[in-house]
Scaffold this active site. Structure first.
Site, PDB file in Angstrom:
ATOM      1  N   TYR A 160       0.802  -1.220   0.000  1.00  0.00           N
ATOM      2  CA  TYR A 160       0.000   0.000   0.000  1.00  0.00           C
ATOM      3  C   TYR A 160       0.845   1.285   0.000  1.00  0.00           C
ATOM      4  O   TYR A 160       1.712   1.454   0.841  1.00  0.00           O
ATOM      5  CB  TYR A 160      -0.953   0.019   1.217  1.00  0.00           C
ATOM      6  N   HIS A 217      -3.721   0.192   6.464  1.00  0.00           N
ATOM      7  CA  HIS A 217      -4.755   0.251   5.420  1.00  0.00           C
ATOM      8  C   HIS A 217      -5.678  -0.963   5.430  1.00  0.00           C
ATOM      9  O   HIS A 217      -5.944  -1.579   4.395  1.00  0.00           O
ATOM     10  CB  HIS A 217      -4.121   0.468   4.039  1.00  0.00           C
TER      11      HIS A 217
END
Ligand code: KDG
Ligand code: MG
Length: 408
Positions: A160, A217
């Protein structure tokens, strides 16, 4: 006083900002941000087809009643599209209120509680040396807080918010090559084995004073998140963000039982109802809502006040998709909020963005200084806006190596 018209613009430099302009019979206008990242045309349509026709003729000073009118009037409540559309209207009405009073918004909230609001920058690296270089650049610019995202050795694709290659400067969120999402492959095991050591090395290199943040995330299961949070405790993170998806809020207890690492959650929340249990049970330390996504200033101010009762501080979302109007609304709340924590900061500063949204707000040495111009303190140049149009784009989606769909 009456609202005489409202226009919606979609577009921007490398973004699809949804900008609302509300006009009145007294010549004063208000601006609001309704950008719902990668679903921008939907908020624009909601505004144009359902809200603007009802707004015409209303008294713009009655922002509370107008908020309730749309929220209760929709019957089907909440949801990101509606709340971002209400957010745009509410921001614009507060902008008008400030301009009528000839005061910057923070004065209407209760004045300034601090000289400048601490922000954090995003450092990112394809690998740890690349990330260290990125952190060093922000530290050199005077940032006191940096969020760190690192490529994981052996991970089949970039993890991410990290670039594929060292030194590259990618827009880590939106791929504008079309609507169909790019696919990334994720491996929680590799991440959990590598990232705690990487965070420890960053702490060793930059010393105890730098505030270090990290965004998981939503990618770990609650038990994994608890193990990870326990392991990174010695790093003394400023926060660990979205360690696990927050749909299952009771799962946050598992993290709390195993670690004292501060937890930040809320960028996907749209209302106080999404976070009131997390706040009242003191399962988080920072609330991450955005003024656009969570229904505007009227609603977010309620969340801030609730959070203040439970030692939860603010850490508003500031991803690049938020326009300078949302960032300004947040900056005024940040200047006032007694329980301010930190502000995510990426958006302002490119010449194209400054030309589209002129303002005197400024960032210096890691602190955001809100301007004293009336209202939000940001204008919108419609001639500049005509240069841009909507571009189809998407977030990536994430799968495990065997093809199982995972959380982006
Ligand atoms: O649109 C999705 C982004 O807002 C999100 O990926 C950004 O997690 C994010 C952050 O912390 O800014
Ligand atoms: Mg995040």
């Amino acid at each position: 006083m009456k609202i005489t018209g409202a226009k919606v613009f979609v577009g921007g430099p490398g973004k699809n900002y949804v900008t609302l302009k509300i006009e009145t019979d007294q010549g004063v206008y208000g601006l609001g941000d309704g950008t719902l990242n990668n679903r921008e045309t939907l908020t624009a349509k909601y505004l144009q087809d359902y809200l603007i026709p009802c707004l015409i003729g209303m008294d713009p000073r009655n922002s509370e009643d107008i908020w309730q009118y749309f929220y209760r009037g929709a019957y089907f409540r909440r949801g990101p599209i509606a709340m971002a559309a209400f957010g745009a209207i509410d921001m614009a009405l507060w902008d008008i209120k400030g301009k009528l009073a000839n005061l910057p918004l923070y004065q209407l909230f209760g004045g300034k509680s601090r000289n400048g609001a601490m922000v954090y920058a995003h450092a990112t690296g394809a690998d740890l040396p690349d990330l260290m270089d990125s952190v060093a650049r922000y530290v050199d610019q005077g940032y006191k807080a940096v969020r760190v995202q690192c490529g994981i050795p052996g991970m089949p694709t970039a993890s991410y918010a990290v670039p594929e290659q060292a030194g590259s400067n990618t827009d880590y969120i939106t791929d504008f090559s079309g609507i169909r999402p790019k696919e990334e492959i994720w491996d929680s095991g590799r991440y959990m084995r590598y990232m705690p050591g990487a965070l420890a090395e960053i702490r060793d290199r930059f010393g105890p004073d730098l505030h270090i943040l990290h965004d998981v995330h939503h990618r770990l299961l609650p038990r994994e998140a608890a193990e990870f949070a326990k392991e990174v405790e010695p790093v003394k993170l400023f926060w660990l963000e979205d360690p696990t998806p927050a749909e299952d809020q009771d799962a946050l207890r598992m993290i709390r039982q195993h670690s004292t690492v501060p937890i930040a959650i809320g960028e996907v929340f749209n209302s106080i109802w999404d976070c009131n249990k997390l706040i009242q049970n003191e399962l988080i330390d920072f609330i991450r809502v955005a003024v656009t996504y969570a229904g505007g200033i009227t609603h977010v101010k309620r969340i801030v006040d609730l959070a203040g009762l439970h030692h939860v501080r603010t850490g508003f979302h500031g991803a690049p998709s938020h326009s300078p109007l949302c960032m300004a609304a947040q900056a005024h709340l940040n200047a006032w909020a007694p329980n301010f924590g930190i502000q995510e900061y990426l958006v302002l500063g490119t010449p194209e963005c400054d030309a589209l949204f002129p303002s005197a707000h400024k960032m210096e040495n890691g602190l955001f200084h809100v301007s004293d111009a009336p209202g939000l303190g940001v204008d919108f140049d419609e001639t500049e806006a005509a240069r841009y149009e909507y571009k189809a784009g998407s977030h990536p989606i994430v799968r495990l190596e065997d093809g199982t769909l995972w959380n982006y």
